[in-house]
Structure formats: C-alpha cells, structure tokens
Design a protein around this motif. Structure first.
Motif, short mmCIF file in Angstrom:
data_model
loop_
_atom_site.label_atom_id
_atom_site.label_comp_id
_atom_site.label_asym_id
_atom_site.label_seq_id
_atom_site.Cartn_x
_atom_site.Cartn_y
_atom_site.Cartn_z
N ILE A 16 0.88 -1.18 0.00
CA ILE A 16 0.00 0.00 0.00
C ILE A 16 0.90 1.22 0.00
O ILE A 16 1.65 1.48 0.95
N THR A 17 0.85 1.97 -1.12
CA THR A 17 1.74 3.11 -1.26
C THR A 17 0.94 4.37 -1.59
O THR A 17 -0.29 4.32 -1.72
N LEU A 99 -0.12 -7.57 -5.26
CA LEU A 99 -1.03 -6.44 -5.49
C LEU A 99 -0.35 -5.17 -4.97
O LEU A 99 0.22 -5.17 -3.89
N VAL A 100 -0.43 -4.10 -5.79
CA VAL A 100 0.14 -2.81 -5.39
C VAL A 100 -0.97 -1.77 -5.44
O VAL A 100 -1.52 -1.48 -6.51
N LEU A 101 -1.33 -1.24 -4.29
CA LEU A 101 -2.41 -0.25 -4.21
C LEU A 101 -1.79 1.14 -4.03
O LEU A 101 -0.95 1.35 -3.16
N ILE A 148 -1.19 -5.55 -11.81
CA ILE A 148 -1.28 -5.64 -10.34
C ILE A 148 -1.31 -4.27 -9.66
O ILE A 148 -1.44 -4.17 -8.45
N VAL A 149 -1.18 -3.20 -10.44
CA VAL A 149 -1.21 -1.85 -9.86
C VAL A 149 -2.63 -1.28 -9.92
O VAL A 149 -3.23 -1.20 -10.99
N VAL A 150 -3.17 -0.93 -8.76
CA VAL A 150 -4.53 -0.41 -8.69
C VAL A 150 -4.55 0.91 -7.92
O VAL A 150 -3.98 1.02 -6.84
#
Ligand code: DAT
Length: 180
Positions: A16-17, A99-101, A148-150
C-alpha cells in the motif's frame, strides 16, 4: 515460468503506497485486522532499526538505506501474508508483491491532513505537488506489472471502508485461486 516460481506463497503480499497523508497506515491497519495479514509500517521500521544513512534536514526525512531495508524484510516477505505500508515503492523487489495499491487524495483534503500533522510549509508543498503530478502512481507503474497496480481514492470514510472491503474480497479470491 518466473511468475510461477514467485507465487509459491500461500498468502499474498500487498503493497500500500501513496503520498504521505493519503491514508496508507490507516487503511493498512484496518485491512490487517479484517484479513489477518501482517502490517509492516516501513517508515517506523526504518527509524526503529536504523535502516537509514542519517536525517536530511533540508527534506526533513530519513535517507533510506535501500539494501539494509530489503535485507531486513526479505525473509518475512518470502513467506507471504504481509501488508507493506510505505510512501515509496521502487525500492522493493518486484517479485515480493501480488497487489500494489496506490492511494490518491484530492489536494485540498490532503493539504489539511498534512497541515494537521504539523508538516512545515515546504514539506506540505512538496507532497501536494507530488500528488498532483501523481509521482507515486507513475513510480508504481514503472516498477510493477500493470495488471497488479490499482489506484484507489482515499478522500473520506466511505472510500476507506470500500477499500477495506475490496482488499478483503481480493485476498479471499487470491487464496482460493492459489490453493485450489
Ligand atoms: P499515511 O500513512 O498515508 O501518511 P495516514 O493513514 O496516517 O496516512 O492518514 C493521515 C490522516 O488522514 C489521519 O489522520 C487519518 C486521515 N485519513 C486517512 N485516510 C482517510 C480517509 N479515506 N478518509 C478520512 N480520513 C482519512
């Protein structure tokens, strides 16, 4: 394939970024409670374990020691089941995350949050500019596979609740698919 080699973990790792103040720590804590994944607050860890090369007075932040940070987290991330919370994302190996949020917040809302946090004007301006130019979103797209980036909005409590629910659902689906 390389992808298969990396998906040996039974539970996923989520990054989570986003710009400081967008709600990473709050969302990570709530999502950690609802999914049972382990929350790693990287900013705190860097201070605690001195994974830095000193303090930058001009930018009012710690100068990250990338190698020390990656070494510190390698074992934990390899086992899976983590939510990693950090304002930057290019320092981590791509293979760590499923997953990258990227959290996003409107300028005026973000301004108030950073002001409440007691940031100096220079640091507020820097972070607002970074959010306007979507620096972290671009960084995430450059560092990880597009699928995978959302991007998630994080302006209010409804957004926050919706984001927790989405993460919970995504984790369940990932586990079912991986362990079938
Ligand atoms: P970060 O970890 O990205 O720096 P935080 O989780 O510490 O951000 O949140 C900063 C402040 O903003 C904190 O007082 C909680 C509040 N906040 C975060 N996300 C929010 C949201 N979606 N709606 C309302 N307030 C939020």
């Amino acid at each position: 394939t390389i992808q298969e080699a990396y998906t040996e973990r039974q539970t996923p790792n989520i990054l989570i970024t986003g710009t400081p103040g967008t709600g990473k720590t709050t969302l990570s804590q709530l999502a950690s409670e609802s999914t049972g994944l382990h929350h790693i607050n990287v900013g705190e860890l860097v201070k605690e374990k001195s994974l830095h090369q000193g303090y930058d007075q001009e930018f009012q932040s710690w100068i990250l020691d990338d190698d020390k940070l990656v070494d510190e987290l390698e074992e934990t991330l390899s086992s899976g089941g983590n939510i990693v919370d950090f304002h930057s994302c290019e320092v981590f190996p791509e293979r760590w995350f499923d997953l990258v949020l990227v959290l996003r917040t409107d300028n005026t809302i973000l301004y108030d949050r950073l002001k409440d946090r007691g940031y100096l004007q220079k640091k507020i301006t820097e972070n607002i500019d970074s959010e306007i130019f979507q620096v972290i979103l671009e960084e995430a797209k450059e560092s990880y596979a597009a699928e995978i980036v959302v991007e998630l909005q994080s302006n209010n409590i409804e957004d926050m609740q919706g984001n927790v629910a989405r993460i919970e659902e995504w984790v369940e689906t990932w586990k079912a698919r991986t362990n079938e």
